[in-house]
Motif scaffolding. Structure first.
Motif, PDB file in Angstrom:
ATOM      1  N   UNK A   1      76.740 -11.909  22.851  1.00 40.68           N
ATOM      2  CA  UNK A   1      75.607 -12.820  22.784  1.00 40.68           C
ATOM      3  C   UNK A   1      75.932 -14.014  22.188  1.00 40.68           C
ATOM      4  N   UNK A   2      77.551 -14.201  21.863  1.00 46.60           N
ATOM      5  CA  UNK A   2      77.358 -15.618  21.179  1.00 46.60           C
ATOM      6  C   UNK A   2      78.380 -16.162  22.863  1.00 46.60           C
ATOM      7  N   UNK A   3      77.856 -16.963  23.938  1.00 49.08           N
ATOM      8  CA  UNK A   3      78.451 -17.684  24.784  1.00 49.08           C
ATOM      9  C   UNK A   3      79.687 -18.851  24.420  1.00 49.08           C
ATOM     10  N   UNK A   4      79.614 -19.012  23.387  1.00 44.86           N
ATOM     11  CA  UNK A   4      80.523 -20.535  23.191  1.00 44.86           C
ATOM     12  C   UNK A   4      82.104 -19.327  22.632  1.00 44.86           C
ATOM     13  N   UNK A   5      82.842 -20.168  23.109  1.00 42.46           N
ATOM     14  CA  UNK A   5      83.576 -19.892  22.408  1.00 42.46           C
ATOM     15  C   UNK A   5      84.553 -20.366  21.423  1.00 42.46           C
ATOM     16  N   UNK A   6      84.258 -20.795  20.179  1.00 46.68           N
ATOM     17  CA  UNK A   6      84.353 -20.912  18.732  1.00 46.68           C
ATOM     18  C   UNK A   6      84.044 -19.415  17.309  1.00 46.68           C
ATOM     19  N   UNK A   7      84.290 -18.089  18.011  1.00 48.79           N
ATOM     20  CA  UNK A   7      83.828 -17.378  17.689  1.00 48.79           C
ATOM     21  C   UNK A   7      85.084 -16.313  18.174  1.00 48.79           C
ATOM     22  N   UNK A   8      85.852 -15.760  17.205  1.00 47.70           N
ATOM     23  CA  UNK A   8      86.766 -15.240  17.780  1.00 47.70           C
ATOM     24  C   UNK A   8      85.695 -13.653  17.659  1.00 47.70           C
ATOM     25  N   UNK A   9      86.327 -12.693  18.374  1.00 55.56           N
ATOM     26  CA  UNK A   9      85.724 -11.343  18.249  1.00 55.56           C
ATOM     27  C   UNK A   9      86.924  -9.997  18.267  1.00 55.56           C
ATOM     28  N   UNK A  10      86.023  -9.130  17.964  1.00 54.89           N
ATOM     29  CA  UNK A  10      87.145  -7.828  17.431  1.00 54.89           C
ATOM     30  C   UNK A  10      85.625  -6.540  18.163  1.00 54.89           C
ATOM     31  N   UNK A  11      86.457  -5.193  18.477  1.00 54.02           N
ATOM     32  CA  UNK A  11      85.694  -4.612  17.914  1.00 54.02           C
ATOM     33  C   UNK A  11      85.987  -3.003  17.964  1.00 54.02           C
ATOM     34  N   UNK A  12      86.031  -2.422  17.394  1.00 53.94           N
ATOM     35  CA  UNK A  12      86.246  -1.253  16.483  1.00 53.94           C
ATOM     36  C   UNK A  12      85.532  -0.094  17.444  1.00 53.94           C
ATOM     37  N   UNK A  13      86.397   0.664  17.580  1.00 56.85           N
ATOM     38  CA  UNK A  13      85.307   1.972  18.564  1.00 56.85           C
ATOM     39  C   UNK A  13      85.835   3.441  17.822  1.00 56.85           C
ATOM     40  N   UNK A  14      85.059   4.265  16.644  1.00 58.15           N
ATOM     41  CA  UNK A  14      85.262   5.183  15.753  1.00 58.15           C
ATOM     42  C   UNK A  14      85.184   6.163  16.531  1.00 58.15           C
ATOM     43  N   UNK A  15      85.708   7.466  17.923  1.00 59.57           N
ATOM     44  CA  UNK A  15      85.855   8.636  18.168  1.00 59.57           C
ATOM     45  C   UNK A  15      86.712   9.829  17.788  1.00 59.57           C
ATOM     46  N   UNK A  16      86.002  11.432  17.831  1.00 62.02           N
ATOM     47  CA  UNK A  16      86.879  12.021  17.235  1.00 62.02           C
ATOM     48  C   UNK A  16      87.377  13.052  18.416  1.00 62.02           C
ATOM     49  N   UNK A  17      87.150  12.141  19.556  1.00 63.21           N
ATOM     50  CA  UNK A  17      87.336  13.377  20.514  1.00 63.21           C
ATOM     51  C   UNK A  17      86.627  12.426  21.749  1.00 63.21           C
ATOM     52  N   UNK A  18      87.443  13.380  22.691  1.00 61.34           N
ATOM     53  CA  UNK A  18      86.584  13.386  24.673  1.00 61.34           C
ATOM     54  C   UNK A  18      85.652  12.704  24.368  1.00 61.34           C
ATOM     55  N   UNK A  19      84.935  12.010  25.662  1.00 64.89           N
ATOM     56  CA  UNK A  19      83.989  11.975  25.884  1.00 64.89           C
ATOM     57  C   UNK A  19      82.932  12.466  26.240  1.00 64.89           C
TER      58      UNK A  19
ATOM     59  N   UNK B   1      92.295  15.671  14.507  1.00 66.09           N
ATOM     60  CA  UNK B   1      93.322  16.354  13.784  1.00 66.09           C
ATOM     61  C   UNK B   1      93.906  15.705  15.190  1.00 66.09           C
ATOM     62  N   UNK B   2      95.612  16.770  15.067  1.00 58.97           N
ATOM     63  CA  UNK B   2      96.249  16.033  16.006  1.00 58.97           C
ATOM     64  C   UNK B   2      96.358  16.781  17.635  1.00 58.97           C
ATOM     65  N   UNK B   3      95.373  18.397  17.064  1.00 63.50           N
ATOM     66  CA  UNK B   3      95.613  18.635  18.627  1.00 63.50           C
ATOM     67  C   UNK B   3      94.319  18.486  19.713  1.00 63.50           C
ATOM     68  N   UNK B   4      94.009  17.364  19.157  1.00 59.85           N
ATOM     69  CA  UNK B   4      92.730  16.642  19.902  1.00 59.85           C
ATOM     70  C   UNK B   4      92.621  15.637  21.021  1.00 59.85           C
ATOM     71  N   UNK B   5      92.171  16.136  22.193  1.00 56.67           N
ATOM     72  CA  UNK B   5      93.139  15.398  23.262  1.00 56.67           C
ATOM     73  C   UNK B   5      92.340  13.420  23.164  1.00 56.67           C
ATOM     74  N   UNK B   6      93.556  12.635  23.283  1.00 57.73           N
ATOM     75  CA  UNK B   6      92.865  10.965  22.686  1.00 57.73           C
ATOM     76  C   UNK B   6      92.942  10.470  23.627  1.00 57.73           C
ATOM     77  N   UNK B   7      93.492  11.072  24.568  1.00 60.97           N
ATOM     78  CA  UNK B   7      94.171  10.560  26.677  1.00 60.97           C
ATOM     79  C   UNK B   7      93.055   9.270  26.190  1.00 60.97           C
ATOM     80  N   UNK B   8      91.514   9.456  26.621  1.00 62.55           N
ATOM     81  CA  UNK B   8      90.463   8.454  27.214  1.00 62.55           C
ATOM     82  C   UNK B   8      90.803   7.267  26.473  1.00 62.55           C
TER      83      UNK B   8
END
Length: 776
Positions: free
Chosen positions: A237-255, A285-292
């Protein structure tokens, strides 16, 4: 956990004593389903609240769903939840952390002020300092109540985002309204819940609201691809390179959907590189597949993004630690794009895509390369520069092309091949065509010709053979550092084929400020000065190793030949003319093999126990069977000593009259048994540079590859070093005052090195004094 976090969590006794009217139907259902009345009381106090039929309210908490009639103030019915967790986690185990909203910012006036700031930020994107895009899984499985300290998985995410991502940053002053936040809901289709909202207490209140199912209720599928595509649009959305960017992606399993999600994440990372911080968080939990998720992170790293995958234990403290780590990474990104001299934010270039690391080199020239030809009048190599340590300045290399038609006609080893060398300046070649010969006649008295003559006499112009004066640079970047972008490049022959070694071109990752030609050259000045000076120290270090031969028995000579040497790549600066603009690149040979970082400029050095620092490179000793051997005194030094230069040598005349190097005798420790391995040499070299420079300089931040030469000898091929200088001299002409760039940490950097350096057997073999004690 603070008192504020628990301001709505009373003792169980208080909950049991609270009044709750029950209908006969409700009592019967509770008895039938073995639900205690206190469970309903807790649900009404802490539960996930959502509207039900006929004006009723549904509360879900502790594995119980409680339907309540607010008009009659009584229980309607209750039943067991399908999303109940085990007995050792979630609401059955730990009470939830409840957050109070900031009531001051709940007023209509404050919300209008927030809206005005948001409008201003959308209209003036140059004010943005960061943009965080938060993708929150809102599929049905996020209703599960197995997160300790939260009422369900989705509640845990919203609570952490409100408290740790927004509230704590606002309280610490590490964020402001120039930091904007967008939220994407990952469901069957992606929904934007918040778009480019300024970071303030109104945003905090909104995130607290989103904890309740009356605001957002997890349901249905969680499709990755629509969420990734929406995140990409928001990050862009902001084409300027003066803005630092971050992406947090929360998921509880495979898509729930299908697709090449890793490739899609790689496409995002290729646009932004290290300006983008990515954190994928597995909420299950630890048994969930998060390979994606793991594959998405691996691919993002391949394109230079700062990416991590985390699978927290199902509790809010673990989630908070992950969010805090991402905030730290974002702060580092902001620091990288801030000019340390002026304190102003710089703009990162957005015109170059990154290519995937380890992409095979092109064997032939293709459309992915920009070319600069000898014969072109628009795109050509205008000049090639080297560096003189003695002069502490650039020197340019004689151009063998015709000064008029740009064809290669000269040869630095002969007078001319297909043309003539100007007899006046001995620097300009002209071909034998009538037009160029006329130009030669005219230029013999030109001001340019006089300048060439003066430069040659002053050794500002040097004769040197290069593979070519035609060049090609790949359009995409193959690497990115805190200050530079790196692209592949090659010399070209007359038929536009690649010749010479593989090369890399380094340039600023920031948008160039409009300025003079001198300011453009100055960007590379510090790099050239630092790396060429480091190579001078490397040559002295290697000479010291060669001198060691005379002090060992002949039985050890073959072993000593295997001792690894140090070498820094020799950089050149190419001045390229491209249409109506000039492009200035620093180029050097490409390092082949496993690239390793052997030390940093803040005192960190690899440990022999942790071979991961070598990226797979093995440590080895130099004697078969046993790496121990003794040094015996065989000959006196005859007044020379390690590193001494013979009187009247060419090297001394050219480089050693600047007062940087110390040629005093450094004698090894006789009668000592040495145990040598490759990992000892880089730190010993840094220590050596400190002593060799009369304790004024230290070469650190050693990185590169351990290379095996054709003759079997091993060599650390290094690039991008940092040099710390100890102190400034009152003499303005002293080399102690030269500018070594932002990586020069001065005495602090030297102290940091010695705090982690323990003199090893290479230090002792070279006769280096014991590491000094740098106590405050």
């Amino acid at each position: 956990m603070t008192k504020d976090d628990h301001d709505a969590v009373p003792a169980v006794l208080a909950t049991e004593m609270s009044s709750l009217l029950s209908t006969t139907h409700g009592q019967e259902r509770r008895v039938q389903r073995k639900i205690d009345k206190v469970q309903l009381q807790r649900a009404r106090r802490y539960g996930m609240k959502e509207p039900s039929r006929e004006g009723r309210i549904k509360y879900t908490y502790g594995g119980v769903v409680f339907v309540y009639d607010p008009d009659k103030c009584c229980e309607v019915t209750s039943f067991r939840s399908r999303d109940i967790a085990s007995k050792v986690s979630g609401t059955k185990c730990v009470k939830p952390i409840m957050l109070a909203k900031n009531s001051v910012y709940e007023t209509e006036a404050m919300r209008k002020a927030h809206a005005m700031v948001q409008k201003e930020m959308l209209e003036t994107k140059s004010k943005w300092t960061s943009h965080s895009v938060l993708v929150v899984d809102m599929s049905g499985s996020m209703r599960r109540d197995d997160v300790n300290g939260a009422r369900c998985r989705s509640d845990g995410v919203w609570m952490i985002l409100a408290r740790d991502f927004v509230k704590h940053q606002l309280e610490s002053g590490s964020c402001s309204s120039t930091d904007v936040v967008s939220v994407v809901l990952m469901k069957k289709d992606a929904e934007v819940a918040l778009e480019c909202e300024p970071m303030d207490w109104v945003l905090y209140n909104d995130l607290v609201d989103k904890r309740e199912w009356s605001e957002l209720r997890p349901c249905g599928d969680g499709n990755y691809m629509p969420a990734l595509e929406m995140a990409d649009l928001l990050l862009d959305a902001n084409k300027l390179g003066s803005c630092s960017l971050s992406l947090m992606f929360f998921s509880d399993g495979k898509p729930s959907d299908h697709g090449d999600f890793a490739s899609r994440m790689g496409t995002i990372a290729s646009k932004f590189g290290r300006r983008l911080s990515i954190s994928c968080i597995g909420m299950a939990d630890k048994e969930e597949d998060f390979s994606t998720l793991e594959a998405m992170v691996r691919e993002a790293k391949q394109f230079g993004a700062v990416a991590s995958f985390d699978k927290p234990s199902l509790d809010t403290d673990s989630l908070a630690n992950i969010v805090s780590t991402l905030i730290t990474t974002m702060t580092t990104t902001k620091t990288e794009i801030t000019d340390i001299t002026t304190g102003k934010v710089q703009s990162v270039r957005t015109d170059i895509r990154r290519e995937r690391s380890n992409t095979p080199d092109d064997l032939k020239l293709n459309e992915n390369w920009d070319t600069y030809h000898n014969s072109s009048n628009s795109n050509y190599v205008a000049r090639v520069w080297s560096w003189s340590t003695k002069k502490d300045d650039f020197v340019y290399i004689m151009d063998p092309r015709c000064g008029e038609c740009y064809q290669v006609v000269g040869d630095i080893d002969t007078t001319a091949n297909k043309g003539q060398l100007c007899s006046r300046c001995k620097a300009c070649f002209y071909c034998n065509s009538p037009a160029c010969q006329q130009a030669l006649h005219n230029h013999q008295s030109s001001h340019e010709c006089v300048e060439f003559l003066e430069d040659r006499r002053a050794k500002q112009l040097i004769p040197r053979r290069l593979p070519s004066f035609s060049f090609a640079v790949k359009k995409s970047a193959c690497g990115e550092g805190a200050e530079r972008l790196v692209r592949n490049c090659r010399w070209l022959d007359a038929q536009q084929g690649f010749i010479g070694p593989r090369m890399v071109a380094k340039e600023s990752r920031f948008v160039e400020k409009k300025g003079s030609y001198t300011s453009k050259m100055d960007y590379h000045r510090q790099f050239m000065r630092t790396q060429v000076l480091a190579q001078r120290f490397a040559e002295k270090f290697n000479e010291n190793l060669d001198e060691v031969y005379s002090h060992f028995d002949e039985v050890h000579h073959d072993t000593l030949k295997c001792l690894p040497r140090i070498q820094f790549l020799e950089p050149l600066v190419l001045e390229l003319h491209e249409g109506d603009k000039d492009l200035i690149l620093l180029v050097e040979p490409k390092l082949e093999g496993a690239y390793c970082k052997f030390s940093s400029n803040n005192g960190w050095q690899y440990e022999t126990e942790d071979t991961s620092a070598w990226d797979g490179a093995s440590f080895r000793s130099f004697v078969e069977g046993s790496s121990d051997f003794s040094l015996v005194e065989r000959n006196a030094f005859q007044g020379g000593g390690l590193g001494a230069i013979e009187e009247g040598s060419e090297d001394e005349e050219e480089e050693d009259d600047d007062g940087i190097m110390d040629d005093s005798i450094m004698a090894p420790n006789f009668g000592t048994t040495f145990k040598l391995s490759e990992d000892l040499f880089p730190p010993a070299f840094s220590h050596f540079t400190y002593e060799k420079s009369k304790q004024q300089f230290m070469v650190v931040d050693l990185q590169g590859v351990l290379h095996v030469r054709p003759d079997g000898t091993r060599c650390f091929m290094l690039t991008d070093p940092a040099i710390h200088r100890k102190r400034k001299s009152p003499n303005p002409l002293s080399h102690s005052n030269i500018n070594l760039g932002r990586t020069d940490r001065g005495e602090k950097g030297i102290k940091a090195f010695f705090e982690t350096h323990e003199c090893n057997d290479v230090c002792r073999m070279l006769g280096l004094p014991h590491a000094p004690n740098h106590e405050d």
